[in-house]
Design a protein around this motif. Structure first.
Motif, PDB file in Angstrom:
ATOM      1  N   ALA A  79      59.660  52.514  78.815  1.00 25.98           N
ATOM      2  CA  ALA A  79      59.583  51.205  78.166  1.00 25.98           C
ATOM      3  C   ALA A  79      60.424  51.165  76.895  1.00 25.98           C
ATOM      4  N   VAL A  80      60.450  52.265  76.147  1.00 25.09           N
ATOM      5  CA  VAL A  80      61.243  52.333  74.916  1.00 25.09           C
ATOM      6  C   VAL A  80      62.729  52.320  75.253  1.00 25.09           C
ATOM      7  N   LEU A  81      63.115  53.103  76.256  1.00 21.93           N
ATOM      8  CA  LEU A  81      64.517  53.128  76.676  1.00 21.93           C
ATOM      9  C   LEU A  81      64.959  51.752  77.138  1.00 21.93           C
ATOM     10  N   LEU A  82      64.149  51.097  77.942  1.00 21.27           N
ATOM     11  CA  LEU A  82      64.518  49.792  78.473  1.00 21.27           C
ATOM     12  C   LEU A  82      64.643  48.763  77.351  1.00 21.27           C
ATOM     13  N   GLN A  83      63.765  48.835  76.379  1.00 23.58           N
ATOM     14  CA  GLN A  83      63.836  47.897  75.265  1.00 23.58           C
ATOM     15  C   GLN A  83      65.091  48.133  74.416  1.00 23.58           C
ATOM     16  N   MET A  84      65.425  49.407  74.195  1.00 21.72           N
ATOM     17  CA  MET A  84      66.637  49.717  73.454  1.00 21.72           C
ATOM     18  C   MET A  84      67.863  49.205  74.197  1.00 21.72           C
ATOM     19  N   CYS A  85      67.880  49.413  75.510  1.00 21.82           N
ATOM     20  CA  CYS A  85      69.002  48.934  76.320  1.00 21.82           C
ATOM     21  C   CYS A  85      69.045  47.414  76.353  1.00 21.82           C
ATOM     22  N   ASN A  86      67.897  46.787  76.319  1.00 23.68           N
ATOM     23  CA  ASN A  86      67.858  45.330  76.268  1.00 23.68           C
ATOM     24  C   ASN A  86      68.508  44.823  74.981  1.00 23.68           C
ATOM     25  N   THR A  87      68.290  45.531  73.884  1.00 21.92           N
ATOM     26  CA  THR A  87      68.939  45.163  72.618  1.00 21.92           C
ATOM     27  C   THR A  87      70.454  45.225  72.763  1.00 21.92           C
ATOM     28  N   LEU A  88      70.941  46.259  73.429  1.00 16.71           N
ATOM     29  CA  LEU A  88      72.387  46.361  73.653  1.00 16.71           C
ATOM     30  C   LEU A  88      72.894  45.214  74.525  1.00 16.71           C
ATOM     31  N   TRP A  89      72.099  44.823  75.526  1.00 15.88           N
ATOM     32  CA  TRP A  89      72.519  43.730  76.399  1.00 15.88           C
ATOM     33  C   TRP A  89      72.540  42.381  75.682  1.00 15.88           C
ATOM     34  N   GLN A  90      71.811  42.258  74.596  1.00 10.21           N
ATOM     35  CA  GLN A  90      71.822  41.010  73.837  1.00 10.21           C
ATOM     36  C   GLN A  90      73.020  40.931  72.891  1.00 10.21           C
ATOM     37  N   SER A  91      73.724  42.041  72.748  1.00 10.05           N
ATOM     38  CA  SER A  91      74.874  42.109  71.848  1.00 10.05           C
ATOM     39  C   SER A  91      76.077  41.388  72.443  1.00 10.05           C
ATOM     40  N   ASP A  92      76.934  40.879  71.583  1.00 13.76           N
ATOM     41  CA  ASP A  92      78.183  40.256  72.029  1.00 13.76           C
ATOM     42  C   ASP A  92      79.336  41.253  72.059  1.00 13.76           C
ATOM     43  N   VAL A  93      79.084  42.491  71.660  1.00 17.89           N
ATOM     44  CA  VAL A  93      80.121  43.524  71.710  1.00 17.89           C
ATOM     45  C   VAL A  93      80.317  43.959  73.156  1.00 17.89           C
ATOM     46  N   PHE A  94      81.523  43.874  73.633  1.00 17.92           N
ATOM     47  CA  PHE A  94      81.819  44.073  75.056  1.00 17.92           C
ATOM     48  C   PHE A  94      81.321  45.408  75.588  1.00 17.92           C
ATOM     49  N   GLU A  95      81.438  46.461  74.823  1.00 15.46           N
ATOM     50  CA  GLU A  95      81.083  47.787  75.322  1.00 15.46           C
ATOM     51  C   GLU A  95      79.570  48.010  75.426  1.00 15.46           C
ATOM     52  N   ASP A  96      78.779  47.252  74.678  1.00  8.68           N
ATOM     53  CA  ASP A  96      77.344  47.538  74.587  1.00  8.68           C
ATOM     54  C   ASP A  96      76.597  47.430  75.923  1.00  8.68           C
ATOM     55  N   PRO A  97      76.778  46.362  76.704  1.00 12.92           N
ATOM     56  CA  PRO A  97      76.086  46.317  78.002  1.00 12.92           C
ATOM     57  C   PRO A  97      76.487  47.448  78.950  1.00 12.92           C
ATOM     58  N   THR A  98      77.714  47.914  78.834  1.00  7.16           N
ATOM     59  CA  THR A  98      78.148  49.038  79.668  1.00  7.16           C
ATOM     60  C   THR A  98      77.378  50.297  79.304  1.00  7.16           C
ATOM     61  N   LEU A  99      77.235  50.555  78.018  1.00  3.36           N
ATOM     62  CA  LEU A  99      76.435  51.699  77.581  1.00  3.36           C
ATOM     63  C   LEU A  99      75.007  51.590  78.107  1.00  3.36           C
ATOM     64  N   ALA A 100      74.413  50.411  77.950  1.00  2.00           N
ATOM     65  CA  ALA A 100      73.033  50.203  78.389  1.00  2.00           C
ATOM     66  C   ALA A 100      72.892  50.457  79.883  1.00  2.00           C
ATOM     67  N   SER A 101      73.819  49.936  80.660  1.00  2.00           N
ATOM     68  CA  SER A 101      73.748  50.097  82.116  1.00  2.00           C
ATOM     69  C   SER A 101      73.907  51.559  82.517  1.00  2.00           C
ATOM     70  N   LYS A 102      74.805  52.267  81.853  1.00  2.00           N
ATOM     71  CA  LYS A 102      75.025  53.667  82.199  1.00  2.00           C
ATOM     72  C   LYS A 102      73.816  54.524  81.839  1.00  2.00           C
ATOM     73  N   TRP A 103      73.152  54.224  80.744  1.00  2.00           N
ATOM     74  CA  TRP A 103      71.948  54.974  80.407  1.00  2.00           C
ATOM     75  C   TRP A 103      70.795  54.628  81.343  1.00  2.00           C
ATOM     76  N   CYS A 104      70.662  53.352  81.685  1.00  2.00           N
ATOM     77  CA  CYS A 104      69.618  52.979  82.642  1.00  2.00           C
ATOM     78  C   CYS A 104      69.881  53.588  84.014  1.00  2.00           C
TER      79      CYS A 104
END
Length: 238
Positions: A62-87
């Motif tokens: 749950a903590v990992l998913l929430q942290m990754c959700n924060t990255l997905w809310q970012s407008d920085v292009f690389e952030d959702p990629t990081l989140a997806s790769k960690w998930c």
């Protein structure tokens, strides 16, 4: 206790340090959609994913998913990629409950093919392989006005398709999207068929031959790309 704010602050500093302005400008030129990249190259991003995973691998799901959700809310292009790769690395412990979160990212945050594909091939596809019953929850995507949900319905089947799994589901999705008027959706299901042809070449060829009169050429070319030359010629005949 894991400090999400400190982790993300440190992560951003590391990304800024390895950012390449020339690569940033190239990304802006390459994508049709408006994006805001830092300019971190794929090799650097993948190294960062591996390096920082040491801190994340033992996190509560749950903590990992929430942290990754924060990255997905970012407008920085690389952030959702990081989140997806960690998930993607954590799919086995995230379990079927993560489907709703992944679907939410796909339907509300994705706005380019790169984010669609890293999420679908890295997270949704592996999750479907572990929990095949979830596939039916993707069926409404096929009729969605959201192009990323429609593309996602196909691209999520790329991982199981290349392993020889979900053949009936692959053909169902391809039939549903066969005449879709969006080029990225056509390329998405064509890619799905191409990957499936690695395990089921004759079956994919037969599928294409039965539909080549109606199948958009871009999807057809993707689907047959890995087939022998004589098969490709046969499929392209009018």
């Amino acid at each position: 206790m894991f400090d999400t704010t400190a982790f993300l602050t440190d992560l951003r500093a590391e990304m800024v340090q390895c950012a390449d302005p020339a690569h940033r400008d190239g990304l802006r030129w390459f994508f049709k959609e408006a994006i805001s990249p830092l300019g971190v190259r794929s090799s650097e991003l993948n190294a960062l994913v591996a390096r920082r995973w040491r801190e994340l691998r033992t996190l509560d799901p749950a903590v990992l998913l929430q942290m990754c959700n924060t990255l997905w809310q970012s407008d920085v292009f690389e952030d959702p990629t990081l989140a997806s790769k960690w998930c993607s690395r954590a799919v086995s412990k995230l379990g079927p409950a993560a489907f709703e979160t992944f679907e939410g990212w796909l339907s509300t945050r994705v706005n380019n093919w790169a984010h669609c594909d890293v999420l679908c091939t890295g997270c949704l596809g592996p999750l479907l392989m572990r929990h095949p019953e979830l596939w039916e929850r993707t069926l409404p995507w096929l009729a969605s006005p959201n192009r990323w949900l429609r593309r996602g319905a196909a691209v999520s089947l790329v991982p199981p398709g290349r392993r020889g799994l979900f053949l009936d589901q692959v053909f169902h999705v391809a039939d549903a999207l066969l005449t879709d008027d969006d080029d990225l959706v056509r390329k998405g299901y064509g890619w799905m068929l191409k990957e499936t042809s690695k395990a089921w070449p004759q079956e994919v060829l037969d599928f294409v031959l039965a539909r080549r009169a109606r199948m958009p050429r871009v999807a057809l070319r993707y689907a047959i790309e890995l087939m022998p030359a004589d098969w490709r010629r046969k499929a392209m005949e009018r």
